[in-house]
Motif scaffolding. Sequence first.
Motif, PDB file in Angstrom:
ATOM      1  N   VAL A 115       0.732  -1.239   0.068  1.00 36.42           N
ATOM      2  CA  VAL A 115      -0.093   0.066  -0.006  1.00 36.42           C
ATOM      3  C   VAL A 115       0.759   1.411  -0.011  1.00 36.42           C
ATOM      4  CG1 VAL A 115      -1.520   1.169   1.532  1.00 36.42           C
ATOM      5  CG2 VAL A 115      -1.973  -1.012   0.809  1.00 36.42           C
ATOM      6  N   ALA A 116       2.038   1.240   0.793  1.00 39.54           N
ATOM      7  CA  ALA A 116       2.887   2.397   0.900  1.00 39.54           C
ATOM      8  C   ALA A 116       3.452   2.687  -0.525  1.00 39.54           C
ATOM      9  CB  ALA A 116       3.937   2.070   1.878  1.00 39.54           C
ATOM     10  N   GLU A 117       3.892   1.665  -1.024  1.00 36.36           N
ATOM     11  CA  GLU A 117       4.562   1.721  -2.499  1.00 36.36           C
ATOM     12  C   GLU A 117       3.756   1.964  -3.490  1.00 36.36           C
ATOM     13  OE1 GLU A 117       7.664   0.944  -3.795  1.00 36.36           O
ATOM     14  OE2 GLU A 117       8.361   0.393  -1.853  1.00 36.36           O
ATOM     15  N   ALA A 118       2.486   1.755  -3.339  1.00 37.12           N
ATOM     16  CA  ALA A 118       1.331   2.079  -4.303  1.00 37.12           C
ATOM     17  C   ALA A 118       1.062   3.546  -4.305  1.00 37.12           C
ATOM     18  CB  ALA A 118       0.024   1.198  -4.308  1.00 37.12           C
ATOM     19  N   THR A 119       0.850   3.984  -2.893  1.00 38.50           N
ATOM     20  CA  THR A 119       0.656   5.555  -2.716  1.00 38.50           C
ATOM     21  C   THR A 119       1.848   6.246  -2.974  1.00 38.50           C
ATOM     22  OG1 THR A 119      -0.501   4.530  -0.623  1.00 38.50           O
ATOM     23  CG2 THR A 119      -0.028   6.940  -0.862  1.00 38.50           C
ATOM     24  N   VAL A 120       3.010   5.793  -2.968  1.00 38.31           N
ATOM     25  CA  VAL A 120       4.087   6.700  -3.461  1.00 38.31           C
ATOM     26  C   VAL A 120       4.169   6.857  -4.895  1.00 38.31           C
ATOM     27  CG1 VAL A 120       6.769   6.856  -3.570  1.00 38.31           C
ATOM     28  CG2 VAL A 120       5.703   6.335  -1.427  1.00 38.31           C
ATOM     29  N   ALA A 121       3.936   5.780  -5.655  1.00 36.42           N
ATOM     30  CA  ALA A 121       3.559   5.623  -7.062  1.00 36.42           C
ATOM     31  C   ALA A 121       2.674   6.515  -7.465  1.00 36.42           C
ATOM     32  CB  ALA A 121       3.602   4.269  -7.584  1.00 36.42           C
ATOM     33  N   GLY A 139      -3.066   7.634   3.899  1.00 37.63           N
ATOM     34  CA  GLY A 139      -1.993   7.251   2.781  1.00 37.63           C
ATOM     35  C   GLY A 139      -0.894   8.266   2.917  1.00 37.63           C
ATOM     36  N   TYR A 140      -1.151   9.405   2.736  1.00 38.02           N
ATOM     37  CA  TYR A 140      -0.163  10.350   3.060  1.00 38.02           C
ATOM     38  C   TYR A 140       0.638  10.281   4.418  1.00 38.02           C
ATOM     39  CZ  TYR A 140       2.017  15.113   3.677  1.00 38.02           C
ATOM     40  OH  TYR A 140       2.866  15.956   3.728  1.00 38.02           O
ATOM     41  N   ARG A 141      -0.129  10.028   5.549  1.00 30.03           N
ATOM     42  CA  ARG A 141       0.652   9.737   6.515  1.00 30.03           C
ATOM     43  C   ARG A 141       1.274   8.568   6.661  1.00 30.03           C
ATOM     44  NH1 ARG A 141      -4.558  11.412   8.949  1.00 30.03           N
ATOM     45  NH2 ARG A 141      -4.370  13.577   9.594  1.00 30.03           N
ATOM     46  N   LEU A 142       1.033   7.642   5.916  1.00 29.13           N
ATOM     47  CA  LEU A 142       1.599   6.220   5.821  1.00 29.13           C
ATOM     48  C   LEU A 142       2.846   6.472   5.186  1.00 29.13           C
ATOM     49  CD1 LEU A 142       1.639   3.169   6.067  1.00 29.13           C
ATOM     50  CD2 LEU A 142       0.868   3.148   3.825  1.00 29.13           C
ATOM     51  N   ILE A 143       3.063   7.152   4.043  1.00 30.52           N
ATOM     52  CA  ILE A 143       4.265   7.553   3.494  1.00 30.52           C
ATOM     53  C   ILE A 143       5.341   8.424   4.142  1.00 30.52           C
ATOM     54  CG2 ILE A 143       3.529   6.450   1.435  1.00 30.52           C
ATOM     55  CD1 ILE A 143       3.410   9.157   0.256  1.00 30.52           C
ATOM     56  N   PHE A 144       4.810   9.409   5.074  1.00 30.77           N
ATOM     57  CA  PHE A 144       5.539  10.440   5.679  1.00 30.77           C
ATOM     58  C   PHE A 144       5.575  10.250   7.126  1.00 30.77           C
ATOM     59  CE2 PHE A 144       4.824  12.523   1.665  1.00 30.77           C
ATOM     60  CZ  PHE A 144       6.134  13.275   1.286  1.00 30.77           C
ATOM     61  N   ASP A 145       5.091   9.193   7.811  1.00 32.36           N
ATOM     62  CA  ASP A 145       5.277   8.941   9.264  1.00 32.36           C
ATOM     63  C   ASP A 145       5.357   7.530   9.687  1.00 32.36           C
ATOM     64  OD1 ASP A 145       4.969   9.477  11.787  1.00 32.36           O
ATOM     65  OD2 ASP A 145       3.081   9.566  11.957  1.00 32.36           O
ATOM     66  N   TRP A 155       9.030  21.784   4.252  1.00 38.69           N
ATOM     67  CA  TRP A 155       8.144  22.911   4.768  1.00 38.69           C
ATOM     68  C   TRP A 155       6.796  22.554   4.348  1.00 38.69           C
ATOM     69  CZ3 TRP A 155       4.681  24.937   1.331  1.00 38.69           C
ATOM     70  CH2 TRP A 155       3.835  26.210   1.961  1.00 38.69           C
ATOM     71  N   ALA A 156       6.584  21.608   2.956  1.00 37.32           N
ATOM     72  CA  ALA A 156       5.442  21.210   2.786  1.00 37.32           C
ATOM     73  C   ALA A 156       4.803  20.451   3.715  1.00 37.32           C
ATOM     74  CB  ALA A 156       5.234  20.839   1.323  1.00 37.32           C
ATOM     75  N   ASN A 157       5.443  19.216   4.014  1.00 32.05           N
ATOM     76  CA  ASN A 157       5.018  18.239   4.904  1.00 32.05           C
ATOM     77  C   ASN A 157       4.803  18.734   6.142  1.00 32.05           C
ATOM     78  OD1 ASN A 157       4.767  15.529   5.787  1.00 32.05           O
ATOM     79  ND2 ASN A 157       6.587  15.693   6.788  1.00 32.05           N
ATOM     80  N   GLY A 158       5.430  19.683   6.769  1.00 33.71           N
ATOM     81  CA  GLY A 158       5.136  20.395   7.895  1.00 33.71           C
ATOM     82  C   GLY A 158       3.833  21.109   7.784  1.00 33.71           C
ATOM     83  N   PHE A 159       3.716  22.024   6.974  1.00 38.10           N
ATOM     84  CA  PHE A 159       2.270  22.664   6.883  1.00 38.10           C
ATOM     85  C   PHE A 159       1.143  21.591   6.662  1.00 38.10           C
ATOM     86  CE2 PHE A 159      -1.031  24.901   4.846  1.00 38.10           C
ATOM     87  CZ  PHE A 159      -0.813  26.071   5.133  1.00 38.10           C
ATOM     88  N   LEU A 160       1.237  20.532   5.839  1.00 43.12           N
ATOM     89  CA  LEU A 160       0.257  19.561   5.620  1.00 43.12           C
ATOM     90  C   LEU A 160      -0.019  18.837   6.961  1.00 43.12           C
ATOM     91  CD1 LEU A 160       0.926  18.513   1.964  1.00 43.12           C
ATOM     92  CD2 LEU A 160      -0.966  19.888   3.101  1.00 43.12           C
ATOM     93  N   SER A 161       1.061  18.263   7.535  1.00 44.21           N
ATOM     94  CA  SER A 161       0.967  17.618   8.955  1.00 44.21           C
ATOM     95  C   SER A 161      -0.156  18.467   9.796  1.00 44.21           C
ATOM     96  CB  SER A 161       2.285  17.145   9.380  1.00 44.21           C
ATOM     97  OG  SER A 161       2.640  16.484   8.513  1.00 44.21           O
ATOM     98  N   MET A 162       0.335  19.617  10.156  1.00 40.60           N
ATOM     99  CA  MET A 162      -0.384  20.573  10.843  1.00 40.60           C
ATOM    100  C   MET A 162      -1.835  20.933  10.425  1.00 40.60           C
ATOM    101  SD  MET A 162       2.626  23.481  11.994  1.00 40.60           S
ATOM    102  CE  MET A 162       1.368  24.308  13.286  1.00 40.60           C
TER     103      MET A 162
END
Length: 192
Positions: free
Chosen positions: A58-64, A100-106, A149-156
């Motif tokens: 799932v993580a691979e597919a999300t990144v793709a 899915g976003y959180r899965l690939i960045f956290d 920066w983008a990941n920090g903004f989006l995470s918040m």
Amino acid sequence: MPTPDRTSLAQIVEAAREILESAGMAGLTMQAVADRVGVRAPSLYKRVRSRGDLIGLVAEATVADLAARLEAILTGTDPRKDLTELARAFRAFAHAHPVGYRLIFDWGPDTAKPDQASFALAAAPLLRIAADLAGPEHALEAARTITAWANGFLSMELAGAFNLGGDLDVAFEYGVARLADAFIGTRPAAIG
């Protein structure tokens, strides 16, 4: 129920991505995926060895998916515009697929890290823009700064952590524009 031969790995992964978004990590079970694709849970093990492997797929597919979306928006004519469009696509992806976003960045204890090649594909459009903005010698550093920066903004934003009011769309656009300004302002002048 269909036989396992009629259920492809791609269908299993897509079902798992849908379940992840609707039910979260806790709801992503082999039984839930089996129910979604119309097979018995033991049949899934002919395609996927474990829940951990399924999470990795799932993580691979999300990144793709993210890589394809980012690649599709580049024009190559104006790096500032490309950065703005890329940042907007990145943000739209995070909003459309927040789990899915959180899965690939956290990566937590029950998540799997996508492989380096997958991340390289996803990063390629940003690296090209960063090279245009900051110069090829600083492309990686610029891309990392933009991503952080983008990941920090989006995470918040996804966590509802911006509590001082104001328009988040305006704030996001402001941040992207300031990043572009900063990188263009530090690029060495052309010799010639």
